[in-house]
Design an enzyme around this catalytic site. Sequence first.
Site, PDB file in Angstrom:
ATOM      1  N   CYS A  96      26.980  54.393  59.441  1.00 45.80           N
ATOM      2  CA  CYS A  96      25.874  53.775  60.197  1.00 45.80           C
ATOM      3  C   CYS A  96      26.049  52.284  60.504  1.00 45.80           C
ATOM      4  CB  CYS A  96      24.414  54.137  59.686  1.00 45.80           C
ATOM      5  SG  CYS A  96      23.037  53.789  61.001  1.00 45.80           S
ATOM      6  N   HIS A 182      24.385  59.888  59.298  1.00 46.75           N
ATOM      7  CA  HIS A 182      24.267  59.777  57.635  1.00 46.75           C
ATOM      8  C   HIS A 182      24.518  60.928  57.171  1.00 46.75           C
ATOM      9  CE1 HIS A 182      22.087  55.826  57.405  1.00 46.75           C
ATOM     10  NE2 HIS A 182      21.723  55.997  58.610  1.00 46.75           N
ATOM     11  N   GLU A 184      24.919  61.331  54.032  1.00 46.06           N
ATOM     12  CA  GLU A 184      24.643  61.210  52.630  1.00 46.06           C
ATOM     13  C   GLU A 184      22.858  61.417  52.632  1.00 46.06           C
ATOM     14  OE1 GLU A 184      23.498  56.920  54.326  1.00 46.06           O
ATOM     15  OE2 GLU A 184      24.671  58.857  54.675  1.00 46.06           O
TER      16      GLU A 184
END
Length: 240
Positions: A96, A182, A184
């Site tokens: 990002c 993202h 994660e």
Amino acid sequence: MKIGILAAGITPDVLRSKYPTYAEMFAQQIAAMEPDLSFEIFDVRLDEFPESIDCCDAWLITGSKSDAYGDDPWITRLCEFIREVDAKNKVLVGICFGHQVIARALGGRVAKFDGGWGVGVHHYQVADNVATPLGRKDIAFCAFHQDQVLEKPEKMTSFLSSDFCQHAGLIYKDRILTFQGHPEFSKAYEKELLDLYDGVTLTPAVAAKARQTVAQAGIDNQQLMAWIGTFLKGKCLHNP
């Protein structure tokens, strides 16, 4: 092997009791797949930088609420660090804000996107001319951004794209790998962010549409995080 995580942002305060920081998300999820890796976190937004790029074997830059095109002293210093990492042929991963600031540092252009916020689960197409271990041509994961890489660095190849985001993934050989989204983020965490920013930075309509994608779409986080882990170890497919 030690991975240095440059923490450019942190989980919002109201969610810290339930979720790790962004840097911790990466350390925990990658370590579960690559237990031989160790991690050191540097809070670069507080100007806590490594003494040398050689103190870690590879580097990862997290997301952030800051603008990658900003001129805050720590962002300028981070751009210099990125160029030094590149010059010394170290492995670098960006997520990002990390994706955007790496593009900026290496000659690309980052700005706010006229199309507004990209939030919820987004689907991206994998370019035919880039070899990846993703296994298919459509991959989905969470996004939360308004800024985008509008012009990629000349040396990097764009390997992920969508109608909303032209340069959603960038790669340079086996050394630099970046994602606009993202990998994660769990869907639970993405929903918490949507709830937190609904009516604040997001319009209710945008937030509602994003919640629908979170509820209905699957995400490919495990594949992406596995790739990031092997890439950081220098064990990946050779790319242009």
